[in-house]
Enzyme design. Structure first.
Site, PDB file in Angstrom:
ATOM      1  N   SER A 148       0.860  -1.189   0.000  1.00 28.01           N
ATOM      2  CA  SER A 148       0.000   0.000   0.000  1.00 28.01           C
ATOM      3  C   SER A 148       0.889   1.230   0.000  1.00 28.01           C
ATOM      4  O   SER A 148       2.042   1.183   0.449  1.00 28.01           O
ATOM      5  CB  SER A 148      -0.885   0.004   1.245  1.00 28.01           C
ATOM      6  OG  SER A 148      -1.510   1.255   1.429  1.00 28.01           O
ATOM      7  N   TYR A 161      -1.764  -0.509  10.241  1.00 27.42           N
ATOM      8  CA  TYR A 161      -1.884  -1.027   8.875  1.00 27.42           C
ATOM      9  C   TYR A 161      -0.718  -0.525   8.033  1.00 27.42           C
ATOM     10  O   TYR A 161      -0.094  -1.301   7.295  1.00 27.42           O
ATOM     11  CB  TYR A 161      -3.211  -0.574   8.276  1.00 27.42           C
ATOM     12  CG  TYR A 161      -3.400  -0.956   6.830  1.00 27.42           C
ATOM     13  CD1 TYR A 161      -3.804  -2.233   6.467  1.00 27.42           C
ATOM     14  CD2 TYR A 161      -3.188  -0.025   5.809  1.00 27.42           C
ATOM     15  CE1 TYR A 161      -3.990  -2.583   5.132  1.00 27.42           C
ATOM     16  CE2 TYR A 161      -3.370  -0.362   4.480  1.00 27.42           C
ATOM     17  CZ  TYR A 161      -3.769  -1.640   4.146  1.00 27.42           C
ATOM     18  OH  TYR A 161      -3.950  -1.973   2.822  1.00 27.42           O
ATOM     19  N   LYS A 165       2.307  -2.712   6.195  1.00 27.44           N
ATOM     20  CA  LYS A 165       2.584  -2.648   4.761  1.00 27.44           C
ATOM     21  C   LYS A 165       4.016  -2.205   4.491  1.00 27.44           C
ATOM     22  O   LYS A 165       4.614  -2.576   3.469  1.00 27.44           O
ATOM     23  CB  LYS A 165       1.583  -1.717   4.078  1.00 27.44           C
ATOM     24  CG  LYS A 165       0.154  -2.280   4.047  1.00 27.44           C
ATOM     25  CD  LYS A 165       0.102  -3.632   3.336  1.00 27.44           C
ATOM     26  CE  LYS A 165      -1.314  -4.115   3.126  1.00 27.44           C
ATOM     27  NZ  LYS A 165      -1.384  -5.382   2.376  1.00 27.44           N
TER      28      LYS A 165
END
Length: 255
Positions: A148, A161, A165
């Site tokens: 991401s 998150y 990533k």
């Protein structure tokens, strides 16, 4: 040069996680259209049966095997089922991801932290490792990790998150550096805002979308098919000299 052969996956076997919808399903459909035999995986067998059926109706060779990648004990079975069905694994796409929280990082519980890291980092590490004996036998093995833009620069409300990533990008480079001699290429795609159910909390929020649009060169959300097309490049002979790469598909957000 025959460009149709450069982007062909004819005869290849691809395993894709998180593939019953969104980006994973688009990758599966594009790979199948390019000639690959595709295994799609997600947690729910009924959803996989439905989506695999849709692709088989188009004449594609697709099977679905349920697996919760956050449970490490289920990963060996997924690999075994794929090899039993199609004989090998040439392409692995680690697409499954989890993000159960949206908000300040200090409000993230340890339980949520563990779930995010298990699904987004530990599972790709373990599944890729389990696929190694099969990938090394392939003439054109490719591993594609779906990271991401949050892995390049932390996104507001997506703290852990983003951390996961970033770790996935590093893991991509580690595998790429160590497995080059085995003929296995490993690359990462960093999508920006892609209009999927997974990112619904973002693209349905007018305030957030207004802020994002100010930073985009291409003034729209991306599509899962656009990520699938980039994955096809990385899975095919078109990228035969590409490994350890980190590719953004974000409408210019990170420029």
């Amino acid at each position: 040069m025959d460009l149709s052969s450069v982007f062909s996956l004819d005869g290849k076997v691809a395993l894709i996680t998180g593939a019953s919808k969104g980006i994973g399903f688009s990758i599966a459909e594009i790979f199948a259209a390019a000639g690959a035999k595709v295994v799609i995986s997600s947690r729910k067998q009924d959803a996989l049966d439905e989506m695999a059926g849709k692709l088989r109706a188009k004449g594609y060779e697709v099977s679905g095997f349920a697996c919760n990648v956050g449970n490490m004990d289920e990963l060996p079975k997924l690999v075994d089922q794929t090899v039993e069905k199609y004989g090998t694994i040439d392409i692995l796409v680690n697409n499954a991801a989890s993000n159960p929280v949206f908000g300040p990082v200090h409000e993230t519980s340890l339980e949520a932290f563990d779930k995010i890291m298990d699904v987004n980092v530990k599972a790709p590490f373990e599944l890729t490792r389990l696929c190694f004996p099969h990938l090394r036998k392939s003439a054109e093995a490719s591993v594609i990790n779906i990271s991401s833009i949050g892995g390049l620069s932390p996104e507001a409300g997506l703290g852990i998150y983003s951390v996961s990533k970033a770790a996935l990008i590093s893991l991509t480079k580690v595998y790429a550096k160590e497995w080059g001699d085995a003929g296995i290429r490993v690359n990462a795609i960093c999508p920006g805002l892609i209009q999927t159910k997974f990112s619904e909390a973002l693209w349905t929020n007018d305030k957030i979308m207004g802020m994002i649009m100010k930073q985009l060169s291409i003034k729209r959300a991306g599509t899962s098919e656009e990520i699938g097309a980039m994955a096809l490049f990385l899975a095919s002979a078109a990228s035969s000299y590409t490994t350890g790469g980190v590719f953004t598909a974000d409408g210019g957000f990170t420029i």
